[in-house]
Motif scaffolding. Structure first.
Motif, PDB file in Angstrom:
ATOM      1  N   ASN A 206      -7.043  -7.943   5.484  1.00 57.78           N
ATOM      2  CA  ASN A 206      -6.056  -9.022   5.389  1.00 57.78           C
ATOM      3  C   ASN A 206      -4.898  -8.824   6.357  1.00 57.78           C
ATOM      4  N   ALA A 207      -3.650  -8.843   5.883  1.00 58.62           N
ATOM      5  CA  ALA A 207      -2.511  -8.760   6.800  1.00 58.62           C
ATOM      6  C   ALA A 207      -2.393  -7.344   7.360  1.00 58.62           C
ATOM      7  N   THR A 208      -2.525  -7.213   8.672  1.00 55.93           N
ATOM      8  CA  THR A 208      -2.523  -5.893   9.308  1.00 55.93           C
ATOM      9  C   THR A 208      -1.611  -5.863  10.536  1.00 55.93           C
ATOM     10  N   GLY A 209      -0.644  -6.776  10.599  1.00 60.55           N
ATOM     11  CA  GLY A 209       0.191  -6.872  11.783  1.00 60.55           C
ATOM     12  C   GLY A 209       1.369  -5.915  11.815  1.00 60.55           C
ATOM     13  N   GLY A 210       1.446  -5.003  10.862  1.00 61.16           N
ATOM     14  CA  GLY A 210       2.519  -4.015  10.821  1.00 61.16           C
ATOM     15  C   GLY A 210       2.078  -2.800  10.051  1.00 61.16           C
ATOM     16  N   GLU A 211       3.023  -1.923   9.739  1.00 61.18           N
ATOM     17  CA  GLU A 211       2.701  -0.719   8.970  1.00 61.18           C
ATOM     18  C   GLU A 211       2.492  -1.065   7.502  1.00 61.18           C
ATOM     19  N   TRP A 212       1.479  -0.433   6.903  1.00 63.05           N
ATOM     20  CA  TRP A 212       1.282  -0.547   5.461  1.00 63.05           C
ATOM     21  C   TRP A 212       2.153   0.507   4.778  1.00 63.05           C
ATOM     22  N   GLU A 213       2.823   0.100   3.708  1.00 62.61           N
ATOM     23  CA  GLU A 213       3.708   1.007   2.981  1.00 62.61           C
ATOM     24  C   GLU A 213       3.642   0.732   1.485  1.00 62.61           C
ATOM     25  N   CYS A 214       4.167   1.690   0.714  1.00 59.91           N
ATOM     26  CA  CYS A 214       4.436   1.536  -0.726  1.00 59.91           C
ATOM     27  C   CYS A 214       3.284   0.874  -1.484  1.00 59.91           C
ATOM     28  N   PRO A 215       2.130   1.545  -1.577  1.00 59.67           N
ATOM     29  CA  PRO A 215       1.012   0.976  -2.317  1.00 59.67           C
ATOM     30  C   PRO A 215       1.165   1.186  -3.820  1.00 59.67           C
ATOM     31  N   ASP A 216       0.403   0.417  -4.568  1.00 60.12           N
ATOM     32  CA  ASP A 216       0.347   0.576  -6.026  1.00 60.12           C
ATOM     33  C   ASP A 216      -1.036   0.132  -6.466  1.00 60.12           C
ATOM     34  N   LEU A 217      -1.558   0.749  -7.515  1.00 56.99           N
ATOM     35  CA  LEU A 217      -2.886   0.424  -8.027  1.00 56.99           C
ATOM     36  C   LEU A 217      -2.837   0.477  -9.542  1.00 56.99           C
ATOM     37  N   PHE A 218      -3.211  -0.625 -10.211  1.00 58.82           N
ATOM     38  CA  PHE A 218      -3.136  -0.662 -11.672  1.00 58.82           C
ATOM     39  C   PHE A 218      -4.101  -1.701 -12.230  1.00 58.82           C
ATOM     40  N   PRO A 219      -4.537  -1.508 -13.491  1.00 56.82           N
ATOM     41  CA  PRO A 219      -5.435  -2.470 -14.134  1.00 56.82           C
ATOM     42  C   PRO A 219      -4.645  -3.530 -14.903  1.00 56.82           C
ATOM     43  N   LEU A 220      -5.229  -4.729 -14.989  1.00 56.42           N
ATOM     44  CA  LEU A 220      -4.655  -5.796 -15.804  1.00 56.42           C
ATOM     45  C   LEU A 220      -5.796  -6.582 -16.452  1.00 56.42           C
ATOM     46  N   PRO A 221      -5.639  -6.954 -17.720  1.00 61.64           N
ATOM     47  CA  PRO A 221      -6.631  -7.833 -18.329  1.00 61.64           C
ATOM     48  C   PRO A 221      -6.501  -9.243 -17.771  1.00 61.64           C
ATOM     49  N   VAL A 222      -7.622  -9.914 -17.600  1.00 64.21           N
ATOM     50  CA  VAL A 222      -7.605 -11.297 -17.118  1.00 64.21           C
ATOM     51  C   VAL A 222      -7.386 -12.215 -18.303  1.00 64.21           C
ATOM     52  N   ASP A 223      -6.344 -13.011 -18.240  1.00 68.36           N
ATOM     53  CA  ASP A 223      -5.978 -13.939 -19.310  1.00 68.36           C
ATOM     54  C   ASP A 223      -5.796 -13.220 -20.641  1.00 68.36           C
ATOM     55  N   GLY A 248       5.068  -8.208   0.645  1.00 69.29           N
ATOM     56  CA  GLY A 248       4.070  -7.504  -0.152  1.00 69.29           C
ATOM     57  C   GLY A 248       2.825  -8.339  -0.378  1.00 69.29           C
ATOM     58  N   GLN A 249       1.666  -7.793  -0.028  1.00 65.23           N
ATOM     59  CA  GLN A 249       0.394  -8.460  -0.306  1.00 65.23           C
ATOM     60  C   GLN A 249      -0.325  -7.713  -1.416  1.00 65.23           C
ATOM     61  N   TYR A 250      -1.354  -8.347  -1.985  1.00 67.54           N
ATOM     62  CA  TYR A 250      -2.144  -7.661  -3.011  1.00 67.54           C
ATOM     63  C   TYR A 250      -3.602  -8.082  -2.918  1.00 67.54           C
ATOM     64  N   PHE A 251      -4.446  -7.236  -3.500  1.00 71.03           N
ATOM     65  CA  PHE A 251      -5.886  -7.474  -3.575  1.00 71.03           C
ATOM     66  C   PHE A 251      -6.302  -7.368  -5.041  1.00 71.03           C
ATOM     67  N   ASN A 277      -5.211 -15.758   9.077  1.00 77.07           N
ATOM     68  CA  ASN A 277      -4.270 -16.796   8.662  1.00 77.07           C
ATOM     69  C   ASN A 277      -3.468 -16.273   7.471  1.00 77.07           C
ATOM     70  N   LEU A 278      -2.226 -15.888   7.711  1.00 74.14           N
ATOM     71  CA  LEU A 278      -1.436 -15.200   6.679  1.00 74.14           C
ATOM     72  C   LEU A 278      -1.298 -15.989   5.387  1.00 74.14           C
ATOM     73  N   PRO A 279      -1.125 -17.318   5.407  1.00 75.81           N
ATOM     74  CA  PRO A 279      -1.029 -18.029   4.123  1.00 75.81           C
ATOM     75  C   PRO A 279      -2.275 -17.937   3.258  1.00 75.81           C
ATOM     76  N   ASP A 280      -3.407 -17.519   3.838  1.00 78.09           N
ATOM     77  CA  ASP A 280      -4.624 -17.364   3.046  1.00 78.09           C
ATOM     78  C   ASP A 280      -4.665 -16.044   2.287  1.00 78.09           C
ATOM     79  N   CYS A 281      -3.797 -15.101   2.662  1.00 77.97           N
ATOM     80  CA  CYS A 281      -3.738 -13.829   1.949  1.00 77.97           C
ATOM     81  C   CYS A 281      -3.031 -14.003   0.618  1.00 77.97           C
ATOM     82  N   LEU A 282      -3.143 -13.011  -0.248  1.00 76.21           N
ATOM     83  CA  LEU A 282      -2.474 -13.046  -1.553  1.00 76.21           C
ATOM     84  C   LEU A 282      -1.138 -12.333  -1.423  1.00 76.21           C
ATOM     85  N   TRP A 283      -0.034 -13.038  -1.733  1.00 77.67           N
ATOM     86  CA  TRP A 283       1.307 -12.509  -1.546  1.00 77.67           C
ATOM     87  C   TRP A 283       2.042 -12.411  -2.875  1.00 77.67           C
ATOM     88  N   LEU A 284       2.751 -11.301  -3.048  1.00 74.36           N
ATOM     89  CA  LEU A 284       3.613 -11.185  -4.222  1.00 74.36           C
ATOM     90  C   LEU A 284       4.729 -12.220  -4.180  1.00 74.36           C
TER      91      LEU A 284
END
Length: 500
Positions: A206-223, A248-251, A277-284
């Motif tokens: 996805n968005a790779t036009g700069g440095e990646w920083e401050c990652p986070d990984l966590f589970p969430l229930p859907v609905d 901030g983007q997310y996957f 296309n940046l608007p197609d990525c998922l953004w916080l």
């Protein structure tokens, strides 16, 4: 927080310190670090320059809160020294004392941070992961004598987020960090927080036009379904975000204890020339000023609560405030909701019941080109509105007399325009407009707008879209009004709540 006022550079206007957003008393802050809940207290650590109000001398500042709204500042928690700057990281409660840095009766808090080694140190020019620990509930900290505990020999290996994971072979610690200039997230595991084993790498994607920083990984229930759980990987990027500069983007995907695999619908296909296309990525957040967002460890009731740095590296060191510079966003609770058949994040500001005082309510009122005046902003306020755009082409909410939040019914774009919002010339990249796609629900535009001294945070459609911008009003910039262009709109309900 101390309620003081300042003279912005080049202006005679008095600007108040934010009423709702955390600021250090008289110094610089940036990334939130080590967000952890322990013994009834939320701890906010953060990148801090203890000696000035611009970036430098990176150390961990510290503040605590019982409600995520009212913060108490404490002395610097983990200080830089002649060998290292103390860059971003995380804190865990080592309940089983796996690290041996406390006891079972008094489990330690363990900070995992990036050592940015200085010139003259034995590891100069590298970034590696180190530990500090506290046995008095996070009020004092000691650096581990065996630092660093994980060194790849890299100059840009940083920002470890650590969490406890229950795998098929038992419980272990997982570290999510970045190789910033390679746009990669790297994962490691450990039994004791000291010895680390490589697991896998994710990215670039996805968005790779700069440095990646401050990652986070966590589970969430859907609905809210505990039998349907997805994993969220947050990766902040600078520059190259959707609104320009930092963001901030997310996957959305799956984590099996070894690797994170993004769902196909979370990934954006690059064009033939390699661009995305940046608007197609998922953004916080679709604004300019929400960056380095990470979540709390051990938040009660399994809530996932995030805080971001409310700033942008394009102009961060130039903000027209003193003696402090920069602030945190409001805490946001995040959930995973099905939107158009796909699991996506929803974010809502954490506001306690009975928050503020209701000072104005409008119901079932038609609005046209003649604006509907609302109370002036002499303090922080929260605006909650349900609006039927009706025949109107554009519905606008004007804040501070000059900042314009508008919804275009034809393009379905929600736009925040701060180009005429007072102090905009302190940096060439500050004056801007930011837009986000918003889909009406039953024909209704739902907005929650938090307006503080120096910022606007917008949550649309129940938090499906967030848009955050700093705003520094000029002299006489007061007045709030709602208007419609090209037709009429109906305010089903609008409430203004003031916060002193």
């Amino acid at each position: 927080m101390t309620d003081t006022t300042i003279h912005p550079a080049g202006s005679a206007q008095l600007m108040s310190r934010p009423a709702l957003h955390y600021t250090a008393t008289n110094t610089w802050l940036n990334d939130p670090n080590g967000l952890v809940y322990n013994q009834g207290v939320y701890h906010l650590f953060y990148q801090n320059n203890p000696f000035d109000n611009v970036w430098g001398n990176m150390s961990w500042g510290h503040a605590t809160s019982e409600d995520l709204l009212h913060w108490t500042e404490h002395p610097v928690a983990i200080a830089c020294d002649e060998q290292e700057d103390v860059f971003s990281g995380s804190v865990v409660v080592d309940e089983d004392n796996t690290s041996g840095l406390g006891t079972l009766e008094n489990p330690p808090l363990v900070a995992i941070y990036t050592s940015a080694f200085k010139e003259g140190s034995g590891l100069q020019g590298t970034q590696a992961q180190s530990l500090a620990f506290s046995t008095d509930s996070g009020m004092t900290w000691q650096k581990y004598a065996g630092n660093p505990v994980l060194n790849r020999g890299s100059a840009h290996f940083r920002d470890p987020k650590v969490f406890r994971h229950e795998g098929s072979d038992g419980a272990f610690w997982v570290m999510v960090a970045v190789e910033a200039q390679h746009q990669q997230v790297v994962l490691y595991r450990s039994d004791d927080l000291k010895a680390w084993e490589y697991l896998s790498t994710f990215g670039p994607a996805n968005a790779t036009g700069g440095e990646w920083e401050c990652p986070d990984l966590f589970p969430l229930p859907v609905d809210g379904d505990p039998d349907h759980v997805k994993w969220i990987l947050v990766v902040n990027i600078n520059p190259g975000a959707v609104a320009g500069g930092s963001g901030g983007q997310y996957f959305v995907g799956h984590f099996d204890g070894v690797r994170f695999i993004a769902d196909t619908d979370s990934l954006v296909q690059a064009s033939a020339d390699g661009t995305v296309n940046l608007p197609d990525c998922l953004w916080l957040d679709w604004g300019r000023d929400y960056y380095a967002a990470v979540s709390f460890s051990n938040a009660p009731n399994n809530r996932r609560i995030m805080i971001g740095w409310m700033n942008n590296w394009d102009y961060a060191n130039s903000l027209p405030t003193q003696p402090w510079r920069s602030s945190m966003s409001l805490a946001r609770e995040v959930e995973l909701t099905t939107i158009n058949g796909l699991p996506r994040l929803v974010q809502r500001p954490v506001l306690s019941p009975g928050f503020g005082r209701n000072i104005h309510t409008v119901q079932d009122m038609e609005v046209g080109s003649s604006p509907l005046a609302l109370p002036d902003f002499d303090t922080a306020q929260v605006i909650d509105a349900d609006i039927l755009p009706g025949t109107a082409r554009v519905v606008s909410l004007t804040l501070f007399g000059a900042t314009r939040l508008s919804f275009d019914a034809a393009t379905h774009q929600l736009t925040l325009d701060r180009r005429n919002s007072g102090h905009t010339t302190f940096h060439e990249k500050f004056a801007s407009t930011e837009s986000a796609p918003v889909v009406l629900e039953d024909g209704i535009l739902r907005l929650q707008v938090i307006v503080d001294h120096g910022s606007v945070e917008v949550f649309a459609q129940g938090g499906k879209v967030a848009l955050t911008d700093l705003v520094f009003p000029g002299p006489g910039s007061v007045g709030t009004e709602l208007s419609a262009e090209g037709g009429t709109a109906t305010v089903r309900k609008l409430t203004v709540s003031a916060v002193s």
